[in-house]
Motif scaffolding. Structure first.
Motif, PDB file in Angstrom:
ATOM      1  N   GLU A 182      -6.687   4.394  -6.851  1.00  9.03           N
ATOM      2  CA  GLU A 182      -7.699   3.382  -6.565  1.00  9.03           C
ATOM      3  C   GLU A 182      -7.014   2.029  -6.382  1.00  9.03           C
ATOM      4  OE1 GLU A 182     -11.779   1.549  -8.601  1.00  9.03           O
ATOM      5  OE2 GLU A 182     -10.371   2.745  -9.780  1.00  9.03           O
ATOM      6  N   LEU A 183      -7.553   1.193  -5.501  1.00  7.76           N
ATOM      7  CA  LEU A 183      -6.968  -0.109  -5.226  1.00  7.76           C
ATOM      8  C   LEU A 183      -6.790  -0.896  -6.525  1.00  7.76           C
ATOM      9  CD1 LEU A 183      -6.120  -1.626  -2.619  1.00  7.76           C
ATOM     10  CD2 LEU A 183      -8.312  -2.822  -2.756  1.00  7.76           C
ATOM     11  N   TYR A 185      -6.807  -3.909  -7.348  1.00  4.77           N
ATOM     12  CA  TYR A 185      -7.705  -5.025  -7.606  1.00  4.77           C
ATOM     13  C   TYR A 185      -9.028  -4.574  -8.212  1.00  4.77           C
ATOM     14  CZ  TYR A 185      -4.442  -7.286  -4.390  1.00  4.77           C
ATOM     15  OH  TYR A 185      -3.307  -7.761  -3.780  1.00  4.77           O
ATOM     16  N   SER A 217      -3.248   1.914  -6.580  1.00  3.28           N
ATOM     17  CA  SER A 217      -2.568   1.827  -5.285  1.00  3.28           C
ATOM     18  C   SER A 217      -2.436   0.368  -4.871  1.00  3.28           C
ATOM     19  CB  SER A 217      -3.339   2.607  -4.213  1.00  3.28           C
ATOM     20  OG  SER A 217      -4.604   2.013  -3.964  1.00  3.28           O
ATOM     21  N   PRO A 219      -2.455  -2.256  -1.724  1.00  2.61           N
ATOM     22  CA  PRO A 219      -2.906  -2.323  -0.323  1.00  2.61           C
ATOM     23  C   PRO A 219      -1.736  -2.625   0.602  1.00  2.61           C
ATOM     24  CG  PRO A 219      -3.536  -4.315  -1.497  1.00  2.61           C
ATOM     25  CD  PRO A 219      -2.982  -3.369  -2.532  1.00  2.61           C
ATOM     26  N   LYS A 221      -0.521  -2.862   4.825  1.00  7.05           N
ATOM     27  CA  LYS A 221      -1.035  -3.009   6.197  1.00  7.05           C
ATOM     28  C   LYS A 221       0.011  -2.693   7.259  1.00  7.05           C
ATOM     29  CE  LYS A 221      -4.962  -4.622   4.630  1.00  7.05           C
ATOM     30  NZ  LYS A 221      -6.199  -3.807   4.727  1.00  7.05           N
ATOM     31  N   ASP A 225       4.595   3.734   4.815  1.00  6.72           N
ATOM     32  CA  ASP A 225       3.595   3.987   3.774  1.00  6.72           C
ATOM     33  C   ASP A 225       4.104   3.849   2.344  1.00  6.72           C
ATOM     34  OD1 ASP A 225       5.211   6.160   3.592  1.00  6.72           O
ATOM     35  OD2 ASP A 225       3.683   7.670   3.989  1.00  6.72           O
TER      36      ASP A 225
END
Length: 250
Positions: A182-183, A185, A217, A219, A221, A225
């Motif tokens: 899960e992100l 933040y 995880s 993030p 961009k 990966d």
């Protein structure tokens, strides 16, 4: 200050190193050699839980640079290891909830050195590494840490998964970094926390990951990966710092 590993060659030298209390990272023994002096050395190695490797004569010749090794070569750590209690004492001294960084099979000394440096700058109370399948406190690790080893204790444990269980009994909980989590933040990363960082190639091992309470995880961009292990540590550690600072102002 220069940090160097010490290669100890020969039976008497290795035995005296153990008896003097010197920390031995690895012990290399000639495969099949089990005479009296070697058994004495192996008994001493068990007291320190030294990683023992049985190797060929060619390997020992290489390690000893063809000096007379008598079937045994030891590699002493460049820096002394701490105990887990030292990490808790560090947190207590600062009046803070424990914050430890656990390295799961980090093999690159540059990564480990950078992680220790990051741990210090992020205010972590210590770093925990496993004895097997991982780099120890080599001269390169100490140098890359840029002095952080003077201030940030590093404990070395036999079994990382079992250590997590023991630390949970003392009120800690654990988050590991993984791109399938899960992100970061969206997670509450405050309180008594252990941040687990995985191996450079394979990430956090299955058993250790199963022991973690959350998977976080980062993030990303870009077109690739994954992040270098030490960089990932920095991103996650300073998210913990941010949340701790935010929580303290509420």
């Amino acid at each position: 200050m220069a940090y160097e590993e010490c290669t100890i060659i020969g039976r008497n030298a290795v035995l005296e190193a153990y008896r003097s209390g010197k920390t031995i990272d690895k012990l290399f023994v000639l495969d099949g050699c089990q005479d009296g002096p070697i058994k004495s050395i192996l008994r001493e190695s068990k007291k320190q839980s030294t990683l023992v490797k049985y190797v060929s004569r060619e390997k020992l010749d290489s390690l000893s640079q063809h000096e007379k090794h008598q079937g045994v070569v030891a590699i002493a750590a460049a820096y002394e290891y701490a105990e887990l209690e030292d990490l808790f004492a560090n947190a207590e001294k600062r009046g803070e909830d424990p914050f430890f960084i656990l390295c799961d099979e980090i093999e690159d000394p540059h990564n480990l050195g950078a992680i220790i440096r990051t741990a210090n700058l992020a205010g972590a109370h210590g770093v925990i590494i496993p004895k097997r399948r991982a780099v120890g406190l080599t001269g390169t690790v100490a140098k890359v840490s840029a002095g952080a080893l003077h201030y940030t204790p590093v404990a070395r444990v036999t079994n990382l998964a079992r250590t997590i269980d023991e630390l949970k009994e003392r009120g800690m909980w654990f988050v590991c970094g993984d791109m399938d989590g899960e992100l970061m933040y969206h997670q509450n990363l405050t309180g008594s926390i252990g941040l687990v960082i995985g191996n450079e190639g394979n990430g956090v091992s299955r058993l250790v990951k199963e022991k973690c309470d959350y998977i976080a995880s980062i993030p990303m961009k870009g077109d690739i990966d994954s992040l270098n292990a030490s960089v990932a540590t920095g991103v996650l550690a300073f998210e913990i710092v941010r949340q701790r600072m935010e929580s303290a102002t509420k």
